[in-house]
Enzyme design. Structure first.
Site: not given
Ligand code: BV8
Ligand code: ZN
Length: 252
Positions: A113-114, A129, A157, A196-198, A223
């Site tokens: 979202v950056d 997202h 607003c 770059g996603t987990s 990594p």
């Molecule tokens: C949905 C925006 C339908 C906000 C984000 C129980 C109840 C309700 C929902 C769920 C549930 N169980 C599961 C779910 C579904 C849920 C989900 O998946 N939860 C997970 C935690 C299990 N998903 C949702 O809720 C989605 N909506 O399903 O709607 C619905 C409707 C109603 C009820 C149920 C379902 C919405 C998901 C979106 C949430 N919003 N962000 C904000 O950013 O403030 S998510 C957030 O996590 C970010 O967007 C981010 O992008 C995303 C994923 O994380 P990553 O990007 O992968 O980042 P992370 O830190 O995890 O990993 C970084 C990686 O980079 C690592 O692997 C690391 O090794 C690597 N790395 C580090 N350095 C480097 C590198 N790689 C390369 N180079 C480097 N130098």
């Molecule tokens: Zn308004």
């Protein structure tokens, strides 16, 4: 084609293979996560610096948290906006923008979202997202981009409605068109880069899975190992700012 410029060490086989596949691909999809922005200085969600006041994103990025305490949630978002305000895209973002210019059919689907991909020049992109530089009014529905420091939190607003960040929170649906576009492109792709996603957050994490089922050559750049790693054709263990320029080629 020699894959190394004179004076540099030969590229490891998996990097060379990824580079060759990209050079031949007509349809490419890149799915990115917080890791691609890590080298620009943006903290990832689940890394060491993924906490804020001991709260995790899963507890703050939810409609319930916002309804309960809009000020707390806005303080978190405004602290991220301020921190991101000064960061620049890195060589990984720029490599994907170069790849887009070269590949006949390219789509970047980012979870981030950056806004850094946009700054790097990516055009054929869906923000799965949302984008924290955009604000949406809970009253009149108006959406506007605002990069200024928000003084009075939570912001209101002109219609006096409460403004929220225009991002997708946990439990909220992703923008339907964007998700559909990502799945359609991934299913038709020759090569999919997962950078770059987990691979923990759904439904975004299902996009590469759909690509693998459809027979795409999926390359992970991370990594660390992820739940997707072993299903990928190649798992390039390293930092995206270093690996993406190597596999995309062109100016570093
Ligand atoms: C949905 C925006 C339908 C906000 C984000 C129980 C109840 C309700 C929902 C769920 C549930 N169980 C599961 C779910 C579904 C849920 C989900 O998946 N939860 C997970 C935690 C299990 N998903 C949702 O809720 C989605 N909506 O399903 O709607 C619905 C409707 C109603 C009820 C149920 C379902 C919405 C998901 C979106 C949430 N919003 N962000 C904000 O950013 O403030 S998510 C957030 O996590 C970010 O967007 C981010 O992008 C995303 C994923 O994380 P990553 O990007 O992968 O980042 P992370 O830190 O995890 O990993 C970084 C990686 O980079 C690592 O692997 C690391 O090794 C690597 N790395 C580090 N350095 C480097 C590198 N790689 C390369 N180079 C480097 N130098
Ligand atoms: Zn308004």
């Amino acid at each position: 084609m020699s894959s190394t410029s004179p004076g540099t060490a030969p590229l490891p086989d998996d990097i060379r293979e990824a580079r060759l596949r990209l050079a031949r691909a007509r349809r490419v999809v890149a799915l990115t996560g917080a890791g691609i922005s890590a080298e620009s200085g943006v903290p990832t969600f689940r890394g060491a610096d993924g906490l804020w006041r001991n709260l995790r994103a899963e507890e703050l990025a939810t409609p319930r948290a916002f309804a309960r305490d809009p000020l707390l949630v806005w303080e978190w978002y405004e602290s991220r906006r301020r921190r991101m305000g000064s960061v620049q895209p890195n060589a990984g973002h720029h490599a994907l923008a170069r790849l887009e210019a070269r590949v006949p059919e390219f789509l970047l689907a980012t979870q981030n979202v950056d806004g850094l991909h946009g700054l790097a020049g990516s055009k054929r992109m869906v923000e799965l997202h949302g984008n924290l530089w955009r604000l949406r009014c809970l009253g009149c529905g108006a959406v506007r981009e605002d990069r200024r420091a928000l003084e009075d939190l939570p912001p209101r607003c002109t219609c006096s409605g409460l403004l929220r960040p225009d991002v997708v929170w946990f439990g909220e649906d992703l923008p339907a068109g964007a998700l559909e576009q990502a799945f359609t492109a991934a299913r038709a792709a020759d090569v999919v880069l997962v950078v770059g996603t987990s691979s923990l957050v759904y439904p975004a994490a299902a996009v590469p899975e759909a690509a693998i089922s459809a027979g795409a050559f999926v390359v992970e750049v991370n990594p660390e190992r992820t739940p997707l790693s072993e299903a990928c054709a190649l798992a390039l263990r390293g930092r995206s700012a270093e690996i993406l320029p190597q596999i995309v080629g062109g100016a570093a």
